[in-house]
Design a protein around this motif. Sequence first.
Motif, PDB file in Angstrom:
ATOM      1  N   GLY A  57      -4.120   5.767   9.780  1.00 23.05           N
ATOM      2  CA  GLY A  57      -4.979   5.225   8.743  1.00 23.05           C
ATOM      3  C   GLY A  57      -4.286   5.065   7.402  1.00 23.05           C
ATOM      4  O   GLY A  57      -4.844   4.455   6.485  1.00 23.05           O
ATOM      5  N   GLY A  58      -3.084   5.609   7.264  1.00 24.31           N
ATOM      6  CA  GLY A  58      -2.331   5.428   6.033  1.00 24.31           C
ATOM      7  C   GLY A  58      -1.860   3.994   5.870  1.00 24.31           C
ATOM      8  O   GLY A  58      -1.659   3.284   6.848  1.00 24.31           O
ATOM      9  N   THR A  59      -1.717   3.570   4.619  1.00 23.09           N
ATOM     10  CA  THR A  59      -1.316   2.192   4.348  1.00 23.09           C
ATOM     11  C   THR A  59       0.002   2.135   3.575  1.00 23.09           C
ATOM     12  O   THR A  59       0.362   3.077   2.855  1.00 23.09           O
ATOM     13  N   SER A  60       0.698   1.022   3.742  1.00 21.06           N
ATOM     14  CA  SER A  60       1.916   0.743   2.985  1.00 21.06           C
ATOM     15  C   SER A  60       1.933  -0.745   2.677  1.00 21.06           C
ATOM     16  O   SER A  60       1.421  -1.551   3.461  1.00 21.06           O
ATOM     17  N   TYR A  61       2.521  -1.092   1.533  1.00 14.42           N
ATOM     18  CA  TYR A  61       2.491  -2.485   1.081  1.00 14.42           C
ATOM     19  C   TYR A  61       3.851  -2.925   0.569  1.00 14.42           C
ATOM     20  O   TYR A  61       4.643  -2.130   0.058  1.00 14.42           O
ATOM     21  N   SER A  62       4.068  -4.243   0.669  1.00 13.68           N
ATOM     22  CA  SER A  62       5.252  -4.827   0.052  1.00 13.68           C
ATOM     23  C   SER A  62       5.138  -4.661  -1.456  1.00 13.68           C
ATOM     24  O   SER A  62       4.086  -4.950  -2.043  1.00 13.68           O
ATOM     25  N   PRO A  63       6.206  -4.209  -2.111  1.00 21.02           N
ATOM     26  CA  PRO A  63       6.150  -4.067  -3.575  1.00 21.02           C
ATOM     27  C   PRO A  63       5.756  -5.369  -4.280  1.00 21.02           C
ATOM     28  O   PRO A  63       5.080  -5.333  -5.309  1.00 21.02           O
ATOM     29  N   ALA A  64       6.166  -6.491  -3.704  1.00 19.76           N
ATOM     30  CA  ALA A  64       5.898  -7.776  -4.348  1.00 19.76           C
ATOM     31  C   ALA A  64       4.417  -8.144  -4.327  1.00 19.76           C
ATOM     32  O   ALA A  64       3.968  -8.934  -5.160  1.00 19.76           O
ATOM     33  N   LEU A  65       3.667  -7.565  -3.389  1.00 28.07           N
ATOM     34  CA  LEU A  65       2.261  -7.940  -3.234  1.00 28.07           C
ATOM     35  C   LEU A  65       1.310  -6.769  -3.410  1.00 28.07           C
ATOM     36  O   LEU A  65       0.095  -6.948  -3.315  1.00 28.07           O
ATOM     37  N   LYS A  66       1.841  -5.605  -3.687  1.00 25.28           N
ATOM     38  CA  LYS A  66       1.041  -4.383  -3.691  1.00 25.28           C
ATOM     39  C   LYS A  66      -0.176  -4.460  -4.602  1.00 25.28           C
ATOM     40  O   LYS A  66      -1.260  -3.971  -4.271  1.00 25.28           O
ATOM     41  N   SER A  67      -0.010  -5.089  -5.761  1.00 27.99           N
ATOM     42  CA  SER A  67      -1.105  -5.109  -6.736  1.00 27.99           C
ATOM     43  C   SER A  67      -2.274  -5.991  -6.288  1.00 27.99           C
ATOM     44  O   SER A  67      -3.390  -5.860  -6.809  1.00 27.99           O
ATOM     45  N   ARG A  68      -2.046  -6.870  -5.301  1.00 30.53           N
ATOM     46  CA  ARG A  68      -3.099  -7.807  -4.874  1.00 30.53           C
ATOM     47  C   ARG A  68      -3.550  -7.597  -3.440  1.00 30.53           C
ATOM     48  O   ARG A  68      -4.438  -8.297  -2.968  1.00 30.53           O
ATOM     49  N   THR A  69      -2.943  -6.654  -2.732  1.00 35.87           N
ATOM     50  CA  THR A  69      -3.180  -6.529  -1.290  1.00 35.87           C
ATOM     51  C   THR A  69      -3.907  -5.242  -0.932  1.00 35.87           C
ATOM     52  O   THR A  69      -3.610  -4.173  -1.483  1.00 35.87           O
TER      53      THR A  69
END
Length: 124
Positions: A57-69
Amino acid sequence: QVQLVESGPGLVKPSQTLSLTCTVSGASITTSGYYWSWIRQPPGKGPEWMGAIAYSGGTSYSPALKSRTSISRDVLRNQFSLQLTSVTPEDTAVYYCARVPRAPTAARFPHDYRGQGIQVTVSS
């Protein structure tokens, strides 16, 4: 056989939120060791990893899109979803959901199963 199917609107207006869902069959999204990812490919460009939700259930995001994803899941329905806020025409792409058998990063996201993809166009 693991199957992933993307669903959602094919057209989104600028500044709105893009919402997609991936329905998984043949495997549980809670099976240990797997990361359920969203990947997109803009026209004329290579694939871009956007983020993932792990079996835990943990999430990870691309730094380039983190603020919008934002990525979430519905365990009972065996689905996971993507929300991308404040879209612009540059977010026009084919969006894929995929299963990654190791913790993915923006630079490395090998997948063993992937959906057929859904074309999303951002236009007014």
